[in-house]
Design a protein around this motif. Sequence first.
Motif, PDB file in Angstrom:
ATOM      1  N   ALA A 111      50.453  41.073  41.712  1.00  0.00           N
ATOM      2  CA  ALA A 111      49.245  41.902  41.637  1.00  0.00           C
ATOM      3  C   ALA A 111      48.213  41.289  40.695  1.00  0.00           C
ATOM      4  CB  ALA A 111      49.606  43.317  41.186  1.00  0.00           C
ATOM      5  N   GLU A 112      48.686  40.754  39.573  1.00  0.00           N
ATOM      6  CA  GLU A 112      47.762  40.123  38.624  1.00  0.00           C
ATOM      7  C   GLU A 112      47.148  38.859  39.206  1.00  0.00           C
ATOM      8  OE1 GLU A 112      49.563  41.311  34.255  1.00  0.00           O
ATOM      9  OE2 GLU A 112      50.675  39.890  35.501  1.00  0.00           O
ATOM     10  N   LEU A 113      47.951  38.075  39.922  1.00  0.00           N
ATOM     11  CA  LEU A 113      47.416  36.865  40.554  1.00  0.00           C
ATOM     12  C   LEU A 113      46.371  37.221  41.609  1.00  0.00           C
ATOM     13  CD1 LEU A 113      50.707  34.797  40.941  1.00  0.00           C
ATOM     14  CD2 LEU A 113      48.853  34.387  39.332  1.00  0.00           C
ATOM     15  N   PHE A 114      46.641  38.277  42.369  1.00  0.00           N
ATOM     16  CA  PHE A 114      45.659  38.702  43.375  1.00  0.00           C
ATOM     17  C   PHE A 114      44.387  39.201  42.701  1.00  0.00           C
ATOM     18  CE2 PHE A 114      43.995  41.989  46.349  1.00  0.00           C
ATOM     19  CZ  PHE A 114      43.676  41.131  47.400  1.00  0.00           C
ATOM     20  N   PHE A 115      44.547  39.948  41.617  1.00  0.00           N
ATOM     21  CA  PHE A 115      43.386  40.444  40.867  1.00  0.00           C
ATOM     22  C   PHE A 115      42.527  39.285  40.366  1.00  0.00           C
ATOM     23  CE2 PHE A 115      41.655  41.385  36.625  1.00  0.00           C
ATOM     24  CZ  PHE A 115      40.782  42.414  36.927  1.00  0.00           C
ATOM     25  N   ASP A 116      43.166  38.209  39.910  1.00  0.00           N
ATOM     26  CA  ASP A 116      42.429  37.080  39.351  1.00  0.00           C
ATOM     27  C   ASP A 116      41.609  36.332  40.389  1.00  0.00           C
ATOM     28  OD1 ASP A 116      43.305  37.607  36.820  1.00  0.00           O
ATOM     29  OD2 ASP A 116      44.856  36.070  36.782  1.00  0.00           O
ATOM     30  N   LEU A 117      41.868  36.556  41.668  1.00  0.00           N
ATOM     31  CA  LEU A 117      41.074  35.886  42.695  1.00  0.00           C
ATOM     32  C   LEU A 117      39.600  36.262  42.616  1.00  0.00           C
ATOM     33  CD1 LEU A 117      43.396  36.097  45.834  1.00  0.00           C
ATOM     34  CD2 LEU A 117      42.925  34.097  44.412  1.00  0.00           C
ATOM     35  N   VAL A 118      39.321  37.439  42.060  1.00  0.00           N
ATOM     36  CA  VAL A 118      37.926  37.862  41.957  1.00  0.00           C
ATOM     37  C   VAL A 118      37.154  36.956  41.006  1.00  0.00           C
ATOM     38  CG1 VAL A 118      38.111  39.465  40.002  1.00  0.00           C
ATOM     39  CG2 VAL A 118      36.493  39.942  41.845  1.00  0.00           C
ATOM     40  N   VAL A 119      37.868  36.235  40.127  1.00  0.00           N
ATOM     41  CA  VAL A 119      37.208  35.289  39.224  1.00  0.00           C
ATOM     42  C   VAL A 119      36.502  34.200  40.024  1.00  0.00           C
ATOM     43  CG1 VAL A 119      37.569  33.601  37.384  1.00  0.00           C
ATOM     44  CG2 VAL A 119      38.842  35.755  37.375  1.00  0.00           C
ATOM     45  N   ALA A 120      37.155  33.712  41.094  1.00  0.00           N
ATOM     46  CA  ALA A 120      36.539  32.677  41.923  1.00  0.00           C
ATOM     47  C   ALA A 120      35.236  33.174  42.527  1.00  0.00           C
ATOM     48  CB  ALA A 120      37.505  32.249  43.026  1.00  0.00           C
TER      49      ALA A 120
END
Length: 407
Positions: A22-31
């Motif tokens: 879930a955290e890795l998916f959340f971090d995609l918004v950084v891109a």
Amino acid sequence: MSELDTAGESVEEAGERHASWAELFFDLVVAAGVAALAHVLSGQLDLAALGLYALLFLAFWLSWTTFMLYSNVAAEQTHVLRLLIGMFGLGVMAASVPGVAHTVLGNGADGLPLTVFTIAYIATRIYGSQSWRRGEILLDFPVVQYSAGLLPWLVSIWVGEPWKMALWAVGVGLDLLLMLFLSGEKIVARLQAKFTALAATQRRLGAAHDRKAPVVHGVSVDLAHLSERLGLFVIIVLGESVVQVVDAAAATPYSVGLLATGIASFVLLAGMFGVSVVFGYAGLPHLHAGHISTRAALGLHCLVTGVVGTMAVSLSAVVTQGSDPLSDQGRWLLCGAVAAYFTLGVVAGVASRNSGLLRLISRVTTGIAVPLLLGLLATDVSGRTLVVCLALLVLAHLWGEQRFAPE
């Protein structure tokens, strides 16, 4: 005070945590955020554009950090839905950035993107600040639980230019002051003393209900998990720069020069990855674990990622222009970003006490002085040659880190 996760197990019992799916998916918004912020610097490069970039990046980083720290502390009790809602809010902010840049820098008449960004930012920050359980105070970075800096943003909805940007700057400035001076330990002590005094007053007055005073306690971050999340953020920012270089190359006629530019750009970004992530700590160059506070590490992380985020614009321009020299603004953006990156690395290295006098002089000379001299003197040098020179500088730092790294 021993480090505990939210389930009550010590770190030694639970083992080292890693970022969840879930955290890795959340971090995609950084891109998405980094790609959108590139629009701010893709037009006219001047102080107004740099100021707007810094303002929007700080707002985006603070919002991301709020949810990142929540999941760090909550661990296995993290609510995935809360992360997804935060991700959506950050996505709305990112989607409105090009419109904000056009209105503010291009003298556009449409104020709707600014309003959308403002509302999304306020809603995302407030929602994120309510993520902690009742009575929990984040000792390491309490600013994410406070919304005093949002008041100027709220007022800005009803004012026009240029006061809107001024209020945004005041709001971010308030958050920066809270980052520097707000103490989680003092907040816990002050609130607990207040509640204890209130309970004593009620007992003296013979209150009908002998209610227990609310319990306030401090919580701390999982340092290993925090380091991983901060490093992942740096990786994503560097990866977005790679993506933008690839996009620029795809739209450029093939040639040997294009291949050379692509290799030099890739080496430069890959070298920064090595210095920051492989030999650094928490994505920060020349930093070793356990030498600076969490608050200082987060502050340096904000600055480093903001600087690295500008690299995509400069490298894309070099790919497009080929052997032509960069504009004065483009050259200074590229060389200044590298110099600022290594300046922050020098600060981290000094704080880590891992740089003797000779290493310090070497880092200042090659990492700061040389890029600044290139920015000042390389007016007729092609952008491709400039990137090659900077890539060699980064490789020199990478070699030094590998040579002097502890066993």
